[in-house]
Scaffold this motif. Structure first.
Motif, short mmCIF file in Angstrom:
data_model
loop_
_atom_site.label_atom_id
_atom_site.label_comp_id
_atom_site.label_asym_id
_atom_site.label_seq_id
_atom_site.Cartn_x
_atom_site.Cartn_y
_atom_site.Cartn_z
N UNK A 176 0.84 -1.20 0.00
CA UNK A 176 0.00 0.00 0.00
C UNK A 176 0.87 1.25 0.00
N UNK A 177 1.94 1.25 0.78
CA UNK A 177 2.87 2.38 0.78
C UNK A 177 3.40 2.64 -0.62
N UNK A 178 3.78 1.58 -1.30
CA UNK A 178 4.33 1.72 -2.65
C UNK A 178 3.32 2.34 -3.60
N UNK A 179 2.07 1.94 -3.50
CA UNK A 179 1.04 2.51 -4.38
C UNK A 179 0.82 3.98 -4.08
N UNK A 235 -10.04 10.65 7.23
CA UNK A 235 -10.98 11.73 7.53
C UNK A 235 -11.98 11.31 8.59
N UNK A 236 -12.50 10.10 8.47
CA UNK A 236 -13.45 9.60 9.47
C UNK A 236 -12.76 9.36 10.81
N UNK A 261 -5.60 4.77 -4.38
CA UNK A 261 -5.12 4.43 -3.04
C UNK A 261 -5.25 5.64 -2.11
N UNK A 262 -4.86 6.81 -2.58
CA UNK A 262 -4.96 8.01 -1.77
C UNK A 262 -6.41 8.36 -1.46
N UNK A 263 -7.31 8.17 -2.42
CA UNK A 263 -8.72 8.47 -2.17
C UNK A 263 -9.29 7.55 -1.09
N UNK A 264 -8.88 6.30 -1.09
CA UNK A 264 -9.34 5.36 -0.05
C UNK A 264 -8.80 5.77 1.31
#
Length: 337
Positions: A245-248, A326-327, A317-320
């Motif tokens: 996930x970090x890589x993405x 945010x929540x 990935x950033x949008x997720x």
């Protein structure tokens, strides 16, 4: 002593701001008048005991006395102001910072993520002086402080306030300074020399935005992932799913920076390799979560996603991560009351 840099105020003497205040006061002594803006128990202990700086590997801590107040009006006009506040804290401090400004004052802003002044004089993006209201609501900083006074700063310095007035550093880091214009100006050189003489590791750059994006590859991944999982840095890079996930995220951040004309000097592979060496460090966002403080996700994730949409760069990935962090911030604020 460099002319014109006598009165120096650290506005926000937390982990990084307090580190710089201690270095300046100890390293330059009576050559400078160092003051800090702090609040609460931290302020009271600084007044009582001075600032204490503990650095791993050093025999004894630095203990320095500085002028400390929570009211900028108590201080004279300053030659140099260094802000140690996080992006979401800065707009409320705009008028206080303005109180300290003289005609020649410069303001070094130590910030993670996208800064409020990002597009000031930025010709490469073709969006020169575009403003970012999510980082500067009502143009409070733009109007009261002015982007033309700013020298950008990217800090690679882990630090933690372990108790009021006491700061701990795991290592001696580095601070990268640059003019938004890209010039290696006389002011930039004088401020860099001043901090270097105080024992701070300073690097000057002609591309502060590229340096911002280079660090942001790590900040936009490590910080929210650590807050969401409560994992320290070494655990994140050791877990294949989290490392993937970090890589993405890093790849998406690199793509946005490239679209805006300031690609980081480091590749994603180089940044990941560097991340593997960080060790068991709690990120600043994880520290804030555990302390029930608001999370610094707007400059690290939210604005990054907005810039992705501006440039048409896909960032799933950033949008997720933005939806989740945010929540988490909303719940954290509610729990803190």
């Amino acid at each position: 002593m460099t002319p014109g840099l006598k009165n120096i105020c650290i506005y926000g003497a937390g982990a990084l701001g307090g580190t710089l205040a201690a270095r300046l006061a100890e390293g330059l002594g009576e050559q400078v008048c160092v003051s800090v803006i702090a609040r609460g128990a931290h302020l009271e202990k600084i007044r009582e005991n001075g600032l204490q700086l503990h650095v791993a590997g050093e025999d004894k801590p630095s203990v320095v006395a500085v002028t400390a107040t929570d009211n900028p009006a108590d201080l004279p006009k300053q030659d140099l102001i260094i802000t140690g506040m996080k992006g979401h804290q800065l707009p409320a401090a705009a008028e206080g910072i303005a109180t300290l400004l003289s005609t020649h004052s410069r303001v070094v802003m130590v910030l993670n993520g996208i800064p409020w002044w990002y597009f000031h004089g930025d010709e490469k993006s073709e969006r020169a002086d575009h403003r970012l209201p999510e980082l500067d609501p009502g143009n409070r900083l733009w109007d009261a402080v002015g982007p033309e006074r700013v020298i950008g700063c990217v800090a690679y310095q882990g630090a933690e306030v372990v108790e009021p007035s006491v700061i701990r550093l795991p290592v001696r880091g580095r601070f990268i300074l640059g003019e938004p214009s890209g010039d290696i100006s006389a002011d930039l050189t004088a401020i860099s020399d001043l901090l270097t003489r105080a024992g701070v590791n300073i690097i000057q750059t002609a591309d502060i935005r590229g340096e911002i994006w280079s660090k942001l590859m790590g900040n936009a991944s490590f910080n929210p992932i650590s807050a969401l999982t409560r994992a320290l840095s070494d655990r994140i890079v050791a877990e294949p799913a989290l490392l993937g996930l970090m890589s993405r995220v890093m790849t998406e951040v690199h793509g946005i920076a490239t679209a805006l004309g300031h690609p980081p000097a480091q590749t994603v592979a180089e940044r990941l390799k560097e991340a593997m060496t960080i060790g068991p460090h709690p990120t600043s966002m994880l520290q804030d979560l555990l302390a029930r403080k608001p999370l610094e996700y707007v400059p690290l994730v939210d604005t990054v996603v907005r810039l992705a949409h501006m440039t048409g760069t896909p960032v799933p990935a950033l949008e997720t991560i933005l939806a989740l962090i945010g929540e988490l911030d909303r719940q954290n604020r509610a729990d803190a009351g």
